[in-house]
Each structure stands twice: as structure tokens, then as C-alpha cells.
Write an enzyme that holds these catalytic residues in place. Structure first.
Site, PDB file in Angstrom:
ATOM      1  N   HIS A 191      -9.384   1.688   0.119  1.00  0.00           N
ATOM      2  CA  HIS A 191      -9.217   2.379   1.392  1.00  0.00           C
ATOM      3  C   HIS A 191     -10.546   2.222   2.109  1.00  0.00           C
ATOM      4  O   HIS A 191     -11.583   2.664   1.613  1.00  0.00           O
ATOM      5  CB  HIS A 191      -8.962   3.867   1.166  1.00  0.00           C
ATOM      6  CG  HIS A 191      -7.601   4.201   0.685  1.00  0.00           C
ATOM      7  ND1 HIS A 191      -7.080   3.710  -0.491  1.00  0.00           N
ATOM      8  CD2 HIS A 191      -6.645   5.016   1.219  1.00  0.00           C
ATOM      9  CE1 HIS A 191      -5.861   4.206  -0.661  1.00  0.00           C
ATOM     10  NE2 HIS A 191      -5.568   4.982   0.363  1.00  0.00           N
ATOM     11  N   GLU A 228     -10.936   4.295   7.059  1.00  0.00           N
ATOM     12  CA  GLU A 228      -9.771   4.987   7.617  1.00  0.00           C
ATOM     13  C   GLU A 228     -10.290   6.116   8.505  1.00  0.00           C
ATOM     14  O   GLU A 228     -10.247   7.294   8.155  1.00  0.00           O
ATOM     15  CB  GLU A 228      -8.861   5.523   6.516  1.00  0.00           C
ATOM     16  CG  GLU A 228      -7.544   6.046   7.039  1.00  0.00           C
ATOM     17  CD  GLU A 228      -6.649   6.608   5.939  1.00  0.00           C
ATOM     18  OE1 GLU A 228      -5.548   7.062   6.287  1.00  0.00           O
ATOM     19  OE2 GLU A 228      -7.042   6.609   4.765  1.00  0.00           O
ATOM     20  N   GLN A 259      -9.759   9.339  -5.126  1.00  0.00           N
ATOM     21  CA  GLN A 259      -9.381   9.911  -3.832  1.00  0.00           C
ATOM     22  C   GLN A 259     -10.471  10.802  -3.235  1.00  0.00           C
ATOM     23  O   GLN A 259     -10.657  10.839  -2.023  1.00  0.00           O
ATOM     24  CB  GLN A 259      -8.095  10.731  -4.000  1.00  0.00           C
ATOM     25  CG  GLN A 259      -7.698  11.543  -2.782  1.00  0.00           C
ATOM     26  CD  GLN A 259      -6.359  11.154  -2.222  1.00  0.00           C
ATOM     27  OE1 GLN A 259      -5.488  10.663  -2.913  1.00  0.00           O
ATOM     28  NE2 GLN A 259      -6.185  11.360  -0.943  1.00  0.00           N
ATOM     29  N   HIS A 269       1.432   5.464  -2.065  1.00  0.00           N
ATOM     30  CA  HIS A 269       0.915   6.544  -2.909  1.00  0.00           C
ATOM     31  C   HIS A 269       2.097   7.213  -3.614  1.00  0.00           C
ATOM     32  O   HIS A 269       2.622   8.219  -3.155  1.00  0.00           O
ATOM     33  CB  HIS A 269       0.137   7.559  -2.072  1.00  0.00           C
ATOM     34  CG  HIS A 269      -1.152   7.019  -1.533  1.00  0.00           C
ATOM     35  ND1 HIS A 269      -2.347   7.161  -2.195  1.00  0.00           N
ATOM     36  CD2 HIS A 269      -1.414   6.300  -0.415  1.00  0.00           C
ATOM     37  CE1 HIS A 269      -3.309   6.562  -1.495  1.00  0.00           C
ATOM     38  NE2 HIS A 269      -2.756   6.029  -0.411  1.00  0.00           N
ATOM     39  N   HIS A 329       0.845  -1.203   0.000  1.00  0.00           N
ATOM     40  CA  HIS A 329       0.000   0.000   0.000  1.00  0.00           C
ATOM     41  C   HIS A 329       0.876   1.248   0.000  1.00  0.00           C
ATOM     42  O   HIS A 329       1.558   1.552   0.987  1.00  0.00           O
ATOM     43  CB  HIS A 329      -0.915   0.008   1.224  1.00  0.00           C
ATOM     44  CG  HIS A 329      -1.932   1.106   1.202  1.00  0.00           C
ATOM     45  ND1 HIS A 329      -3.249   0.892   0.872  1.00  0.00           N
ATOM     46  CD2 HIS A 329      -1.824   2.424   1.458  1.00  0.00           C
ATOM     47  CE1 HIS A 329      -3.913   2.036   0.931  1.00  0.00           C
ATOM     48  NE2 HIS A 329      -3.067   2.989   1.288  1.00  0.00           N
ATOM     49  N   ASP A 349       2.578   3.296   2.872  1.00  0.00           N
ATOM     50  CA  ASP A 349       1.542   4.301   2.616  1.00  0.00           C
ATOM     51  C   ASP A 349       2.126   5.602   2.076  1.00  0.00           C
ATOM     52  O   ASP A 349       1.811   6.013   0.962  1.00  0.00           O
ATOM     53  CB  ASP A 349       0.719   4.548   3.875  1.00  0.00           C
ATOM     54  CG  ASP A 349      -0.637   5.189   3.590  1.00  0.00           C
ATOM     55  OD1 ASP A 349      -0.978   5.362   2.403  1.00  0.00           O
ATOM     56  OD2 ASP A 349      -1.364   5.510   4.547  1.00  0.00           O
TER      57      ASP A 349
END
Length: 427
Positions: free
Chosen positions: A209, A212, A151, A58, A56, A308
Site C-alpha cells: 500500500h 494512499e 496494517q 482484504h 488487491h 479492495d
């Protein structure tokens, strides 16, 4: 043989193991192999592992720390707002260069497979184009798997679903989502249904996701597991973060865990970021914020750890070291038993490799010759020391080398050199 590695310790505890490599493939593994090779490397009993895998990340935002400004509060919501400010200013060449620099760091750390989410809420899909370019460039040394990530919310962001479908058509690998960021719980559940149905129709994997949040009533993982079962997606779906589970009532979790296990949904915790961003509304006691890793594992759910973020709007630290991630995960989850510490090592190696569906991953005849020689005698010691990567092999070729971690001492009556390791006979 082209190369033989001698006297290795493996993560499963085997010692004095030789690994013979023919071209890009492991040809033989065993004690005192009687083989001739163009090069022999004696690792002196050190740990030789499969590569690290980050399940995971970005990469579209990595190394952008300070652009357009620093996250003053360090919170998740300010990070999201900062990314919204930065997106219109993104230049494709700069994004590619930052991602390539991070991949250099990853290769040097023995991190040779990364699943990265890429934002598809920008109509230009600039980040998608950039990371597809990066994926092609780094393919000789890193397996890069891209997730189409809405997102700003699949239903909340106009055009996000169409953009996601366009990204998949361009070559993005996995369907992503963020149900807890939709405006209502009902819309979050609807986004899960829509995305899972789309993935099922396209034969794709899913990585969302999910929850969270510190809100114990954020329960989209329940919907994700149910949709996985309904659509026959077992083994192809992942729920990332799952931090609301940390705050859920124990009775509800006792119902939820068997559902996740039955669905075959995997879980990815992100210890560095979960412990940093969650619990921000708490005074004291403060919640840890990471999902229930030991309980998920005990229920039979595969659990991986992800990095992440590295130096981006959400997190100003990090260097691509998955042993740092395992180190934090071990502490936050209180996984300090011997078997539990080994599970933390697996959470950054073998488990995420299975989640990503990596082919030829392992140390056995027929597997790809992707290996990391660590300056440690065991997986636990590797985590403790965040051990130096003495050698990184990709398809049988050395792509990175580093010296052992040593310090010279100037102390009367004491050794001249210290390496921070226990007596090797005790390892």
C-alpha cells in the site's frame, strides 16, 4: 475431447472461435475445429474470456460491515479505527465463514484468482491462520495469494516486522507494507528499504500500500522503485493505490513515471475505494483520488484494478464483480476511447494475472481450461452491462451457471423481450 465451446468471440476480437478442452487443459483453439467431444456448448457469438483476477483485496475484513458498528463518516481513518476495534473480537471460525461466503460470490462472478492482504499486526496472527485455511479449502476453484500486511505500520506497530516474518514462515506468499502510515516520511522510507531487503533475501514478491493519501508530498513510490532497482527485484514488486500521484505536480510526475517504468514496478488502482475515500478534505473542486492510470499505461507501467473492499469497515457496498470495478475505473480515468476501454477490461483479467504470476492463464493450447462465458458480444459491452456470467469453468469443470439477463415487456407493438444488447450484427 471432453468439451468443446463453439462460436465464441474472444477478448482480442477474434470471432467464431472454437475451444477444445481435454481434461483440465485447453487442447486447441481455432475456427471450426474438427473435433469430437463428450459435450459441446454453442455460445452463439458471445464473449468467452479468461477468468477475472482481483489484484488487491482484504478478505480478512470482508462481509464484516456493521461489526462492531457502522462507519458513520465513511472515511478511511474511521475505517482503520473500526478495524482496530474489531480485531480483538475476531473469531477464527466466523472469519473463515465470511471469507468462504465471499469466495462463493467470486466463483459465481468468474473471479478465480485473488490477491488478498492479511493484517499481521495482531500478535495472535488469527487472520493469517484463518486465510491460510481458506486458501487450502478454495484451492480447487480459486487461486488465493496472501500478502503479509502490517496494517498499523511496520515500524509504528510493536512487533509488526517479527509478525510479518512469522506469517511468511506459515505460508503467506507476498511481503506487504504501508509506508505512508508510519509516523514520519523518513520512517516510511526506512520501512520500504527493510521490507524490500527482506523480500529479496527470501526470493519473494512485494506488494505495498503506497501513498494512499491526497498529500502530493507522499512519495514513497519513488523509494519503492529505487529499492526495486537497487535490489534487482524488477518484475516482482507492486505499488498499490498510489493515490497521492493524482495530486502531484506534473513536473515531478514527469520524472517519476520513467523511474517506475524502469524499475518494472506494477501499479494497482482500486477505483471504487479510491474515489470513495480520497478527497475527503476537499470542498470544491473535489479531487477524483485515483492514480494516473492513462499516464502510467502510456509510460509502459502495468496497471491492474482491484476491488479492495466488499462490505467491510471501509466500504458498505460491493459484490465481488470485477466488471463493476472496471466500469468505475473507466469512468474515473476518463478512459472512454475504444482502445482505453479494452485496457480497462485487461486491468481485471490479463494484466493482474501477469502481476500475480499466474501460470497457465490464457486461451491458447496448453493453458488451463479456466473460462468465463459472458452475456455480451465484446469486452466493452461486458463492462457496460456488467454482463451475466452464463458459465464459469475451472480446470474444464463447470462450477457456476447463470441465465442471460432478459426482461419481459408488456408494451403494445414492441418486442416481448429485451436483453439490453445492441443488435448482434453491430457488436
Amino acid at each position: 475431447m471432453d468439451l468443446v465451446i463453439r462460436n465464441a468471440t474472444l477478448a482480442d476480437g477474434r470471432r467464431n472461435i472454437d475451444i477444445a478442452i481435454d481434461g483440465d487443459t485447453i487442447a486447441a483453439v481455432g475456427l471450426a475445429l474438427q473435433v469430437q467431444a463428450g459435450r459441446a456448448i454453442d455460445v452463439g457469438g458471445d464473449l468467452v474470456s479468461t477468468p477475472f483476477v482481483d489484484a488487491h483485496f482484504h478478505m480478512d475484513a470482508t462481509l464484516s460491515y456493521g461489526l462492531p458498528r457502522v462507519n458513520a463518516s465513511g472515511t478511511l481513518l474511521e475505517g482503520i479505527a473500526l478495524w482496530g476495534e474489531l480485531k480483538p473480537q475476531l473469531a477464527q471460525d466466523a472469519l473463515v465463514e465470511r471469507a468462504l461466503q465471499y469466495c462463493d460470490w467470486a466463483a459465481a462472478r468468474g473471479l478465480l484468482a485473488i490477491r488478498t492482504h492479511v493484517d499481521v499486526c495482531d500478535e495472535r496472527l488469527l487472520a493469517v491462520e484463518a486465510l491460510l485455511d481458506v486458501k487450502r479449502r478454495v484451492a480447487p476453484y480459486i487461486d488465493l495469494q496472501l500478502v503479509a500486511f502490517p496494517q498499523d505500520g511496520l515500524l509504528r506497530s510493536p512487533g509488526a516486522f517479527d509478525n510479518l516474518k512469522r506469517a511468511i514462515g506459515m505460508g503467506v506468499d507476498v511481503v506487504g507494507g504501508i509506508p505512508h502510515f508510519e509516523r514520519t516520511m523518513a520512517q516510511g522510507a526506512e520501512s520500504v528499504r527493510l521490507l524490500c531487503e527482506y523480500a529479496a533475501g527470501q526470493g519473494l514478491m512485494v506488494d505495498m500500500h503506497c501513498d494512499e493519501s491526497d498529500d502530493p508530498l507522499s512519495r514513497h513510490i519513488e523509494t519503492l522503485a529505487a529499492e526495486t532497482l537497487r535490489l534487482g527485484l524488477q518484475g516482482r514488486v507492486t505499488g498499490s493505490h498510489l493515490t497521492s500521484m493524482h495530486s502531484m505536480d506534473n513536473y515531478y510526475v514527469s520524472k517519476l513515471l520513467p523511474l517506475i517504468a524502469e524499475s518494472g514496478v506494477a501499479a494497482i488502482a482500486n477505483p471504487l475505494i479510491n474515489i470513495t475515500l480520497q478527497g475527503r478534505h476537499d470542498t470544491y473542486p473535489k479531487r477524483r483520488g485515483m492514480t494516473r492510470v492513462p499516464e502510467l499505461l502510456a509510460a509502459g507501467v502495468p496497471v491492474a484494478f482491484g476491488h479492495d473492499c466488499v462490505m467491510d469497515p471501509w466500504y458498505g457496498l460491493g459484490s465481488g464483480d470485477m466488471l463493476e470495478v472496471a466500469h468505475m475505473g473507466l469512468h474515473v480515468a476518463q478512459m472512454t476511447g475504444q482502445a482505453a476501454m479494452l485496457q480497462c477490461f485487461e486491468a481485471v483479467t490479463a494484466t493482474p494475472a501477469r502481476i500475480l504470476g499466474l501460470q497457465g492463464y490464457g486461451i491458447a493450447p496448453g493453458c488451463k481450461a479456466d473460462l468465463v462465458w459472458l452475456d455480451a458480444g465484446s469486452p466493452v459491452e461486458a463492462i457496460r452491462l456488467r454482463a451475466a456470467r452464463r458459465l464459469v469453468l475451472r480446470r474444464g469443470r463447470v462450477i457456476s451457471e447463470a441465465p442471460p439477463a432478459r426482461a419481459a415487456l408488456r408494451l403494445p407493438g414492441r418486442p416481448e423481450m429485451v436483453d439490453f444488447r445492441l443488435n448482434r450484427a453491430q457488436e
